[in-house]
Design a protein around this motif. Structure first.
Motif, PDB file in Angstrom:
ATOM      1  N   PHE A  31      53.625  58.332  72.268  1.00  0.00           N
ATOM      2  CA  PHE A  31      54.898  58.864  72.733  1.00  0.00           C
ATOM      3  C   PHE A  31      54.954  60.368  72.522  1.00  0.00           C
ATOM      4  O   PHE A  31      54.533  60.873  71.480  1.00  0.00           O
ATOM      5  N   ARG A  35      53.749  58.258  76.991  1.00  0.00           N
ATOM      6  CA  ARG A  35      55.136  58.090  77.437  1.00  0.00           C
ATOM      7  C   ARG A  35      56.030  59.200  76.900  1.00  0.00           C
ATOM      8  O   ARG A  35      56.010  59.500  75.715  1.00  0.00           O
ATOM      9  N   ILE A  90      65.045  56.506  74.700  1.00  0.00           N
ATOM     10  CA  ILE A  90      64.426  55.178  74.678  1.00  0.00           C
ATOM     11  C   ILE A  90      64.930  54.441  73.446  1.00  0.00           C
ATOM     12  O   ILE A  90      65.548  55.035  72.560  1.00  0.00           O
ATOM     13  N   ASP A  91      64.630  53.165  73.385  1.00  0.00           N
ATOM     14  CA  ASP A  91      65.006  52.356  72.229  1.00  0.00           C
ATOM     15  C   ASP A  91      64.118  52.740  71.052  1.00  0.00           C
ATOM     16  O   ASP A  91      62.886  52.710  71.163  1.00  0.00           O
ATOM     17  N   ASP A  92      64.724  53.105  69.930  1.00  0.00           N
ATOM     18  CA  ASP A  92      63.923  53.539  68.787  1.00  0.00           C
ATOM     19  C   ASP A  92      63.023  52.439  68.235  1.00  0.00           C
ATOM     20  O   ASP A  92      62.028  52.721  67.570  1.00  0.00           O
ATOM     21  N   ASN A  93      63.314  51.174  68.531  1.00  0.00           N
ATOM     22  CA  ASN A  93      62.448  50.081  68.097  1.00  0.00           C
ATOM     23  C   ASN A  93      61.076  50.153  68.768  1.00  0.00           C
ATOM     24  O   ASN A  93      60.084  49.664  68.225  1.00  0.00           O
ATOM     25  N   ASP A  94      61.008  50.758  69.964  1.00  0.00           N
ATOM     26  CA  ASP A  94      59.734  50.918  70.659  1.00  0.00           C
ATOM     27  C   ASP A  94      58.789  51.848  69.912  1.00  0.00           C
ATOM     28  O   ASP A  94      57.579  51.818  70.129  1.00  0.00           O
ATOM     29  N   SER A 118      58.296  51.950  66.623  1.00  0.00           N
ATOM     30  CA  SER A 118      57.814  51.396  65.364  1.00  0.00           C
ATOM     31  C   SER A 118      56.293  51.331  65.346  1.00  0.00           C
ATOM     32  O   SER A 118      55.664  50.824  66.273  1.00  0.00           O
ATOM     33  N   SER A 144      54.147  53.568  65.873  1.00  0.00           N
ATOM     34  CA  SER A 144      53.539  54.286  66.996  1.00  0.00           C
ATOM     35  C   SER A 144      53.298  55.747  66.631  1.00  0.00           C
ATOM     36  O   SER A 144      53.884  56.272  65.697  1.00  0.00           O
TER      37      SER A 144
END
Length: 107
Positions: free
Chosen positions: A36, A65, A85-89, A91, A93
């Motif tokens: 990311f 991304r 974006i969703d901060d859970n994505d 994790s 990373s």
């Protein structure tokens, strides 16, 4: 890109992208499926867009991304930081945070 990023003398995007990729090699980032790139809203996001393009040219197999980070630059602790974006994505990373501090010298 919807807005033109104002070029600064001495800013060498291919060199920046190359430095990022060298760091990725050292940290085994190429083993990650997704990387990311987060751009601080405003010029930081515009610069992040350009860096992502260069990274994608160099690292064709990497899923890179881009997302935007909105923060109150005057009082960053006074408001919640917002992500596009969703901060859970994010994790477990790899995240590269990009901002343009050439004019302000601060984030």
């Amino acid at each position: 890109m919807s807005v033109k990023y104002r070029e600064h003398k001495g800013l060498n995007l291919p060199s920046v992208a190359k430095e990022v990729l060298e760091k990725w090699k050292l940290e085994n980032t190429f083993e990650e499926k997704i990387v990311f790139v987060a751009g601080i809203s405003g010029n930081g996001f515009l610069l992040a867009e350009r860096i992502v393009v260069k990274l994608a040219e160099i690292s064709k197999d990497q899923d890179i991304r881009l997302f935007e980070v909105t923060v109150n630059k005057d009082n960053p602790l006074d408001e919640i930081i917002k992500l596009s974006i969703d901060d859970n994505d994010l994790s477990q990373s790899t995240v590269i945070l990009v901002d343009d501090v050439i004019n302000s010298g601060r984030t």
